[in-house]
Design an enzyme around this catalytic site. Structure first.
Site, PDB file in Angstrom:
ATOM      1  N   ALA A 137      -6.979  -1.466 -57.071  1.00  0.00           N
ATOM      2  CA  ALA A 137      -7.428  -0.112 -56.759  1.00  0.00           C
ATOM      3  C   ALA A 137      -8.534  -0.207 -55.721  1.00  0.00           C
ATOM      4  CB  ALA A 137      -7.928   0.606 -58.013  1.00  0.00           C
ATOM      5  N   MET A 138      -8.911   0.938 -55.161  1.00  0.00           N
ATOM      6  CA  MET A 138      -9.928   0.984 -54.112  1.00  0.00           C
ATOM      7  C   MET A 138     -10.808   2.201 -54.297  1.00  0.00           C
ATOM      8  SD  MET A 138     -11.299  -0.377 -51.534  1.00  0.00           S
ATOM      9  CE  MET A 138     -12.772   0.336 -50.787  1.00  0.00           C
ATOM     10  N   HIS A 159     -13.953   0.988 -63.522  1.00  0.00           N
ATOM     11  CA  HIS A 159     -14.513   0.128 -62.474  1.00  0.00           C
ATOM     12  C   HIS A 159     -14.614   0.872 -61.144  1.00  0.00           C
ATOM     13  CE1 HIS A 159     -15.179  -3.773 -60.403  1.00  0.00           C
ATOM     14  NE2 HIS A 159     -14.544  -3.169 -59.410  1.00  0.00           N
ATOM     15  N   GLU A 160     -13.523   1.511 -60.745  1.00  0.00           N
ATOM     16  CA  GLU A 160     -13.540   2.191 -59.444  1.00  0.00           C
ATOM     17  C   GLU A 160     -14.479   3.391 -59.456  1.00  0.00           C
ATOM     18  OE1 GLU A 160     -12.279   0.517 -57.138  1.00  0.00           O
ATOM     19  OE2 GLU A 160     -11.225  -0.849 -58.467  1.00  0.00           O
ATOM     20  N   HIS A 175     -18.097   2.349 -59.077  1.00  0.00           N
ATOM     21  CA  HIS A 175     -18.450   1.982 -57.701  1.00  0.00           C
ATOM     22  C   HIS A 175     -19.117   3.143 -56.955  1.00  0.00           C
ATOM     23  CE1 HIS A 175     -17.368  -2.053 -56.690  1.00  0.00           C
ATOM     24  NE2 HIS A 175     -16.093  -1.942 -56.990  1.00  0.00           N
ATOM     25  N   GLU A 210     -19.309  -5.953 -56.405  1.00  0.00           N
ATOM     26  CA  GLU A 210     -18.199  -6.264 -57.298  1.00  0.00           C
ATOM     27  C   GLU A 210     -18.654  -6.895 -58.615  1.00  0.00           C
ATOM     28  OE1 GLU A 210     -15.498  -4.971 -57.011  1.00  0.00           O
ATOM     29  OE2 GLU A 210     -15.353  -4.472 -54.881  1.00  0.00           O
TER      30      GLU A 210
END
Length: 884
Positions: free
Chosen positions: A269-270, A304-305, A308, A327
């Site tokens: 993913a981003m 997680h994404e 960020h 990260e």
């Protein structure tokens, strides 16, 4: 494809960009083969740069249509273009000026899936790490922070959904059946966080109210018809947002938060600002298509994404050498989230298992590098287990050393002090040093030194003086480019377990700095004395895996069995059983290598039975504890002249012996693991399913007829994918009947052949079948009509499963496994260098193999090296592997 230039990027050569972009207005006129990108950039010369100095912008595979400064088009002699760069010889001497660039790109031809590409009829971007330069000419580096506005124009029928970063400001119709959408992101960000998605997408929406009362519209966009499969991802997103507010005080900062799931994606993913793009395997789930592991992964990666947004977006990294800053920290945060959502001990054990399997192996081979590397040729090759997983362990160690109060204070200071910054590891650590008033210089060495440290421990008890002496020594082995290393600060949590299973509290501890049960190892050797210990005790070290080290301590099988049953620390209770199993497996593999049968250890089997029948332990913990160390981990521990066949056979033999003992409790375990309620992916139900599957796995290995019949029945009658897929794997990988295996393979395919994600499981399981027919089977899978090298998920399902998950097949004595994989890498490199390079890392442990296998692996790599047109991605990994 970017050909390998051999250029090495070095951290010590970092300098700020000569020219920054303060604001970017982008216009995309989408077309499959001829998309027009117009950018209007407000450029600012950096302080200290001589007026009129040449301007250098990154750019790859772009067709320049026009370039203007201040509205005036430049002549050809005012600029030059190389394959990777635009150079304007003499830009204006003013501090700021406007640069307009128009380029044409071909999304349809972009098989690298970096920049703007077209996939399954949709347009999508992936810009991390250096993909934005494939969209337009730009200073494509993380320390150039820019506010973006994006206008997207496309055919209204083909692309009804147009998404960008930030908030939607305007939309409307255009002539020729086209329409547009304008997005504005007010937060300065680096180009790697830019995103655009356009397509005919279905969606699910929900409103979220932040802790300050702000309303945020959440959206998840997927292929039409799959909207119901987003429910769990949406729930995970809401829980992530709430948790981040409660635990870290981080509130979301835009009016919308969108997620798009796509099937062609290089990564998991981003975290693009306000528009996360996901590999659809980490979004789509329902009871009929997703396993318990799938649900847990979706929960963790969604979190997680989202996390960020602060640790990665609001605060980004100054340069790519600081990648672990965003990260490693964010992995730590998602691990903590998963621990709070599920079982903390189980999540911790699972995280450490993953760390040892992937990162410890990386540290032990030619691809070892520090958490913050000093050099690279291709940054895509440093999205590694070391940066992510070991990076997270460093943050966890920091929290352990400082304690909850000072760690929370340091995190708060970091989020306030560097909001809007492109920061460094030094910036991060200084916040914690300032908050705690503690010198962290020695701890900081963890970021610059490669390799996994070892701690050698021995203990001696003096009953007359009532003291237990613990001698500890840290060993820092050389790695590539780092022959000598400095001593680290290693936080080692310790306990003394009495004969009745309770922890002994020493009156005093001398010999090192300590905080309660936390020992701070800062010297080469420490002699730590626990005073006031009135009985002999079993030593429990590195509790909760307080430091990512290899612990070497002499413990008898009696000690290990005792700790596996009695240690109050769940992690070390699991570790004791695993250490006992490792000893048996390694001695068994060596015996098989000499043509002898492994010895049966009844104490170990009694220990296994006691654990599996202990209802005071969660079902999930029992299943995880009795799952033996993997073949790759055992190979890493053996380290030299590894025989994968012997390891495989020894492991199967021990599983069979466990099965013979465990099935004595069959009826009780079967009854305990019954589930009458509708499917839930929570820890309780998944734990019961896991324990039942373990019972069937070990039973099948023991030729237990009831396990065999129950497995066939489970496959046929399963009411959820977790049960059906577990039965499928068991029958295909372990069943002794080829007829039964062929039948379930055919049934599974016919049932799920139209579901790409489930079909990936079908491919992957068959690629992991061990034995002499493995290579033939993989070649047949690659000829299957549903197989393609162009889709990363499908390519990985066969090739990565084989190379990383089938040690006996990949490491076949004939060398055919190496030849097959290296040959396919050469083909994939033309299509997608990132995927090719990651597959090549499967060769990272060949140095530990027995000589004949090692030679055949090297021969395959030498043959690949003869290709002088390999990408930088593949060339760098290849050179490092062979030099090791």
């Amino acid at each position: 494809m970017r050909a390998d230039s051999g250029n090495i990027i070095r951290l010590k050569n970092y300098k700020i960009a000569d020219y920054k972009v303060i604001h970017a207005d982008l216009l995309f006129k989408l077309d499959p083969t001829a998309t027009i990108v117009k950018s209007v950039l407000k450029v600012e010369r950096s302080k200290g740069v001589k007026p009129g100095s040449a301007l250098l912008f990154d750019g790859e595979d772009l067709v320049l249509k026009q370039i203007c400064i201040g509205g005036k088009e430049l002549n050809n002699d005012q600029y030059s273009i190389s394959p990777q760069q635009l150079k304007i010889q003499t830009p204006p001497k003013s501090e700021q000026f406007t640069l307009e660039i128009e380029v044409e790109i071909n999304p349809q031809a972009n098989t690298q899936l970096m920049g703007l590409y077209r996939s399954s009829g949709k347009y999508c971007t992936q810009c991390e790490a250096e993909g934005f330069r494939r969209i337009t000419f730009y200073p494509d580096r993380p320390d150039v922070l820019t506010t973006f506005t994006t206008r997207i124009e496309a055919d209204r029928d083909e692309m009804p959904v147009l998404l960008g970063n930030g908030n939607l400001k305007n939309k409307g119709r255009l002539s020729g059946n086209r329409h547009y959408a304008e997005w504005d992101d007010p937060h300065p960000k680096p180009s790697y966080l830019f995103a655009l998605v356009a397509g005919d997408l279905g969606s699910a929406h929900k409103n979220f109210k932040t802790m300050s009362g702000k309303k945020v519209k959440l959206g998840i966009y997927v292929e039409r018809g799959k909207e119901p499969q987003t429910a769990y991802a949406m729930d995970a997103l809401v829980r992530s947002m709430k948790w981040d507010e409660e635990v870290f005080g981080c509130e979301y900062d835009l009016d919308v938060f969108n997620i798009v799931a796509v099937s062609d994606f290089n990564m998991g993913a981003m975290e693009n600002k306000g528009l996360n793009v996901f590999n659809d395997k980490y979004v789509l789930a329902d009871v009929n298509t997703a396993t318990d592991v799938d649900y847990a992964n979706i929960e963790a990666i969604i979190a997680h994404e989202y996390f960020h947004n602060w640790t990665g977006n609001r605060i980004t990294c100054r340069d790519w050498f600081q990648l672990c800053l965003k990260e490693g920290l964010t992995v730590y945060r998602d691990q903590e989230f998963s621990s709070d959502m599920r079982s903390r001990p189980v999540v911790r054990i699972a995280d450490v298992r993953n760390l040892r399997t992937s990162q410890f192996a990386e540290d032990a081979g030619p691809l070892a590098h520090p958490v913050r590397p000093q050099t690279y040729r291709e940054i895509n090759n440093f999205y590694t287990a070391t940066v992510y997983q070991k990076g997270a362990e460093l943050v966890r160690m920091l929290a352990t050393i400082l304690g909850p109060k000072h760690f929370k204070k340091g995190m708060g200071l970091y989020l306030r002090r560097h909001d809007g910054d492109a920061a460094t590891i030094e910036d991060f650590l200084k916040c914690f040093a300032d908050a705690s008033k503690r010198n962290l210089d020695q701890f900081a060495l963890w970021y610059s030194q490669a390799g996994t440290p070892s701690v050698i421990a021995s203990s001696n008890y003096d009953s007359r003086r009532k003291k237990l002496t613990l001698e500890l020594e840290q060993i820092l082995s050389p790695t590539s480019g780092q022959a000598r290393k400095k001593l680290l600060h290693i936080p080692l949590r310790a306990g003394l377990v009495a004969g009745n299973g309770t922890d002994i509290q020493a009156i005093n501890i001398t010999g090192c700095e300590h905080d309660g049960d936390l020992l701070h190892l800062t010297k080469r050797k420490h002699k730590v004395i626990f005073h006031g210990v009135d009985q002999r005790a079993a030593v429990s070290l590195n509790r909760n895996f307080s430091a990512p080290v290899n612990l070497e301590i002499h413990q008898t099988n009696t000690d290990l069995a005792f700790l596996a049953i009695n240690d109050s620390d769940p992690f070390n209770r699991w570790q004791a059983f695993q250490s006992y199993a490792q000893k048996l497996l390694i001695s068994g593999a060596r015996a098989l290598g000499r043509g002898k049968a492994p010895k049966i250890d009844n104490r170990f089997l009694d220990c296994a039975f006691a654990i599996v029948m202990d209802r005071n332990l969660s079902a999930e913990f029992r299943a995880l504890t009795l799952t033996l160390p993997g073949e790759s981990e055992l190979a890493r521990i053996i380290g030299r002249s590894v025989n994968p066949d012997a390891i495989h056979n020894a492991r199967n033999a021990l599983i069979g012996e466990i099965g013979k003992r465990v099935v004595e409790g069959w009826d009780e375990l079967w009854q305990e693991t019954q589930i009458s309620e509708p499917y839930q992916s929570d820890a309780e139900q998944s734990g019961k399913r896991g324990l039942r599957n373990l019972l069937l796995n070990v039973g099948l290995a023991a030729n237990h007829k009831q396990s065999e019949l129950a497995s066939i029945k489970q496959f046929s009658n399963a009411t959820n994918m977790d049960e059906r897929y577990a039965a499928f794997c068991r029958i295909v990988l372990r069943h002794h009947s080829r007829k039964a295996s062929d039948r379930v393979i055919e049934e599974f395919y016919n049932k799920y052949k139209t579901n790409a994600l489930v079909l990936d499981k079908w491919f992957a399981t068959q690629a992991m079948v061990p034995g002499r027919g493995a290579i033939k089977s993989v070649r047949a899978l690659m000829r299957h009509k549903k197989f393609t090298l162009n889709n990363p998920n499908r390519a990985r399902s066969v090739l990565a499963s084989f190379a990383f998950g089938n040690p006996t097949g990949f490491n076949a004595t004939s060398g055919e496994g190496y030849q097959l994989v290296s040959g396919v890498i050469e083909k994939i490199d033309i299509i997608n260098p990132q995927i090719a390079a990651r597959l090549l890392t499967a060769f990272g442990s060949i140095g530990s193999l027995e000589p004949k296998r090692q030679k055949k692996a090297v021969d395959a790599l030498r043959k690949l090296q003869k290709n002088k047109k390999l990408s930088t991605d593949v060339s760098e990994i290849l050179d490092r592997t062979l030099s090791g």
